[in-house]
Design a protein around this motif. Structure first.
Motif, PDB file in Angstrom:
ATOM      1  N   ASN A 135       0.827  -1.208   0.000  1.00 21.66           N
ATOM      2  CA  ASN A 135       0.000   0.000   0.000  1.00 21.66           C
ATOM      3  C   ASN A 135       0.860   1.257   0.000  1.00 21.66           C
ATOM      4  N   LEU A 136       1.956   1.202   0.755  1.00 22.50           N
ATOM      5  CA  LEU A 136       2.854   2.353   0.829  1.00 22.50           C
ATOM      6  C   LEU A 136       3.527   2.609  -0.517  1.00 22.50           C
ATOM      7  N   THR A 137       4.049   1.565  -1.131  1.00 21.08           N
ATOM      8  CA  THR A 137       4.729   1.766  -2.410  1.00 21.08           C
ATOM      9  C   THR A 137       3.745   2.204  -3.499  1.00 21.08           C
ATOM     10  N   ASP A 138       2.503   1.719  -3.419  1.00 16.16           N
ATOM     11  CA  ASP A 138       1.483   2.182  -4.369  1.00 16.16           C
ATOM     12  C   ASP A 138       1.237   3.683  -4.186  1.00 16.16           C
ATOM     13  N   GLU A 139       1.199   4.127  -2.941  1.00 12.70           N
ATOM     14  CA  GLU A 139       1.003   5.552  -2.661  1.00 12.70           C
ATOM     15  C   GLU A 139       2.185   6.365  -3.188  1.00 12.70           C
ATOM     16  N   ARG A 143       2.595   9.445  -6.240  1.00 15.02           N
ATOM     17  CA  ARG A 143       3.279  10.737  -6.057  1.00 15.02           C
ATOM     18  C   ARG A 143       4.456  10.899  -7.025  1.00 15.02           C
ATOM     19  N   GLY A 144       4.517  10.018  -8.027  1.00 16.38           N
ATOM     20  CA  GLY A 144       5.525  10.158  -9.074  1.00 16.38           C
ATOM     21  C   GLY A 144       6.871   9.529  -8.758  1.00 16.38           C
ATOM     22  N   ILE A 145       6.939   8.707  -7.724  1.00 20.11           N
ATOM     23  CA  ILE A 145       8.200   8.063  -7.350  1.00 20.11           C
ATOM     24  C   ILE A 145       8.265   6.701  -8.038  1.00 20.11           C
ATOM     25  N   THR A 146       9.276   6.507  -8.856  1.00 16.10           N
ATOM     26  CA  THR A 146       9.371   5.276  -9.634  1.00 16.10           C
ATOM     27  C   THR A 146      10.733   4.597  -9.548  1.00 16.10           C
ATOM     28  N   GLU A 147      11.781   5.340  -9.181  1.00 15.44           N
ATOM     29  CA  GLU A 147      13.131   4.781  -9.180  1.00 15.44           C
ATOM     30  C   GLU A 147      13.386   3.942  -7.927  1.00 15.44           C
ATOM     31  N   GLU A 148      14.049   2.798  -8.103  1.00 13.17           N
ATOM     32  CA  GLU A 148      14.363   1.927  -6.970  1.00 13.17           C
ATOM     33  C   GLU A 148      15.179   2.674  -5.915  1.00 13.17           C
ATOM     34  N   ARG A 149      16.096   3.503  -6.386  1.00  9.73           N
ATOM     35  CA  ARG A 149      16.946   4.254  -5.450  1.00  9.73           C
ATOM     36  C   ARG A 149      16.105   5.160  -4.555  1.00  9.73           C
ATOM     37  N   ASP A 150      15.064   5.777  -5.130  1.00  7.70           N
ATOM     38  CA  ASP A 150      14.205   6.664  -4.348  1.00  7.70           C
ATOM     39  C   ASP A 150      13.370   5.878  -3.334  1.00  7.70           C
ATOM     40  N   PHE A 214       9.678  14.778  -4.308  1.00  5.70           N
ATOM     41  CA  PHE A 214      10.376  13.740  -3.566  1.00  5.70           C
ATOM     42  C   PHE A 214      10.799  14.258  -2.190  1.00  5.70           C
ATOM     43  N   THR A 215      11.222  15.488  -2.138  1.00  6.48           N
ATOM     44  CA  THR A 215      11.643  16.086  -0.860  1.00  6.48           C
ATOM     45  C   THR A 215      10.505  16.078   0.150  1.00  6.48           C
ATOM     46  N   GLU A 216       9.291  16.407  -0.313  1.00  8.44           N
ATOM     47  CA  GLU A 216       8.137  16.398   0.587  1.00  8.44           C
ATOM     48  C   GLU A 216       7.832  14.970   1.041  1.00  8.44           C
ATOM     49  N   SER A 217       7.927  14.028   0.132  1.00  5.51           N
ATOM     50  CA  SER A 217       7.680  12.630   0.500  1.00  5.51           C
ATOM     51  C   SER A 217       8.719  12.135   1.501  1.00  5.51           C
ATOM     52  N   LYS A 218       9.931  12.612   1.354  1.00  6.63           N
ATOM     53  CA  LYS A 218      11.000  12.227   2.277  1.00  6.63           C
ATOM     54  C   LYS A 218      10.699  12.736   3.688  1.00  6.63           C
ATOM     55  N   LYS A 219      10.207  13.963   3.777  1.00  3.45           N
ATOM     56  CA  LYS A 219       9.856  14.525   5.085  1.00  3.45           C
ATOM     57  C   LYS A 219       8.707  13.742   5.718  1.00  3.45           C
ATOM     58  N   ILE A 220       7.736  13.360   4.894  1.00  5.69           N
ATOM     59  CA  ILE A 220       6.591  12.594   5.398  1.00  5.69           C
ATOM     60  C   ILE A 220       7.051  11.222   5.880  1.00  5.69           C
ATOM     61  N   PHE A 261       8.077 -10.466  -1.187  1.00  7.63           N
ATOM     62  CA  PHE A 261       7.431  -9.505  -2.058  1.00  7.63           C
ATOM     63  C   PHE A 261       7.824  -8.063  -1.765  1.00  7.63           C
ATOM     64  N   ASP A 262       8.561  -7.826  -0.693  1.00  6.13           N
ATOM     65  CA  ASP A 262       8.775  -6.442  -0.307  1.00  6.13           C
ATOM     66  C   ASP A 262      10.216  -6.169   0.068  1.00  6.13           C
ATOM     67  N   GLU A 263      11.166  -6.616  -0.725  1.00  6.32           N
ATOM     68  CA  GLU A 263      12.558  -6.287  -0.461  1.00  6.32           C
ATOM     69  C   GLU A 263      12.669  -4.786  -0.235  1.00  6.32           C
ATOM     70  N   GLU A 264      13.417  -4.403   0.800  1.00  4.99           N
ATOM     71  CA  GLU A 264      13.418  -3.012   1.249  1.00  4.99           C
ATOM     72  C   GLU A 264      13.792  -2.017   0.154  1.00  4.99           C
ATOM     73  N   GLN A 265      14.646  -2.450  -0.781  1.00  3.14           N
ATOM     74  CA  GLN A 265      15.091  -1.505  -1.793  1.00  3.14           C
ATOM     75  C   GLN A 265      14.200  -1.522  -3.028  1.00  3.14           C
ATOM     76  N   GLN A 266      13.215  -2.446  -3.055  1.00  6.59           N
ATOM     77  CA  GLN A 266      12.371  -2.601  -4.229  1.00  6.59           C
ATOM     78  C   GLN A 266      11.033  -1.912  -4.031  1.00  6.59           C
ATOM     79  N   PRO A 267      10.415  -1.472  -5.135  1.00 10.55           N
ATOM     80  CA  PRO A 267       9.072  -0.913  -5.027  1.00 10.55           C
ATOM     81  C   PRO A 267       8.065  -1.988  -4.722  1.00 10.55           C
TER      82      PRO A 267
END
Length: 267
Positions: A135-139, A143-150, A214-220, A261-267
């Motif tokens: 649910n979190l990764t879907d959210e 918000r436009g976050i698609t990169e594994e690094r992000d 991304f900065t706002e999502s990071k703060k959240i 299904f939810d490796e920490e670095q994966q979406p």
């Protein structure tokens, strides 16, 4: 076979020799590539050259990871390869059924954890945690976050605020050295609960505030983790001990490494 950064690597010549009984695996590979144009086209990516330790020192050899190994097997017309092909067909069929009915995938995960020796109450929390993570990764994707690094950076923010450690630091703390070892598979009940709390609160805040950067999502993410971190510290005060444990749920020797299904670095 050997491990490279937690990934199993196979020498392609050994695989061909084992499945074909060929006296000259190199020539067999040449003929195989002539029969299969697509295999030949992607050969360098499927079977890269790696330096492999041997009795005579390190030598450069053609190797493949598990995915590459399966691709090679598909191109080998041998009775010894047939059981692997049948298994791949069966797995593919199961995954198609799971796409139509996701509950089947959850049941498969439950069975895998049971085979690894986890108790049912732990499994229930783990599966719930997987759903919360999804649910979190879907959210985040909304918000436009698609990169594994992000995804990894945001996850690290939640973990740092919740436990005082990023996932990679947490794995090191628990002595998990394999890339394939999922941190959450080695958490106890309380560690899983606070992980879920941080991620669920982060999802709720993001859905409410709809961050546009991304900065706002990071703060959240940090705020969501702080909620779980505050609850963790209050729990530790009541219990008189740390929730954060350096213990693994199962000894490493019993860890049969499977993908969650939810490796920490994966979406």
């Amino acid at each position: 076979m050997e491990r490279r950064g937690g990934t199993m690597v196979f020498r392609s010549g050994d695989v061909v020799a084992a499945l074909t009984d060929s006296a000259d695996p190199k020539q067999y590979v040449k003929r195989m590539k002539l029969r299969d144009a697509e295999l030949a086209k992607g050969w360098v990516q499927i079977v890269p050259i790696l330096a492999v330790p041997t009795a005579g020192g390190r030598q450069r050899m053609s190797c493949a990871n598990v995915k590459g190994l399966f691709r090679i097997i598909q191109s080998i017309p041998s009775p010894k390869a047939e059981p692997f092909k049948q298994w791949l067909a069966h797995v593919g069929y199961e995954r198609m059924l799971e796409i139509e009915n996701p509950e089947l995938a959850q049941e498969r995960m439950k069975q895998l954890y049971e085979q690894k020796g986890y108790p049912k109450d732990w499994i229930d929390k783990r599966l719930r945690g997987i759903a919360i993570r999804q649910n979190l990764t879907d959210e985040w994707k909304k918000r436009g976050i698609t990169e594994e690094r992000d995804f990894a950076i945001l996850t690290a923010e939640i973990s740092k605020a919740t436990f005082g450690m990023t996932p990679s630091e947490y794995k090191e703390f628990k002595g998990l050295t394999k890339k394939s070892q999922n941190l959450r598979d080695h958490m106890d009940d309380l560690e899983l609960i606070f992980t879920m709390l941080g991620e669920r609160v982060t999802t709720e805040i993001s859905e409410k505030e709809k961050p546009e950067s991304f900065t706002e999502s990071k703060k959240i993410a940090r705020r969501g983790g702080n909620v779980a971190g505050t609850a963790r510290k209050a729990t530790e005060k009541e219990l008189g001990r740390s929730v954060v444990s350096d213990k693994n749920f199962l000894p490493s020797d019993n860890d049969n490494d499977f993908l969650s299904f939810d490796e920490e670095q994966q979406p």
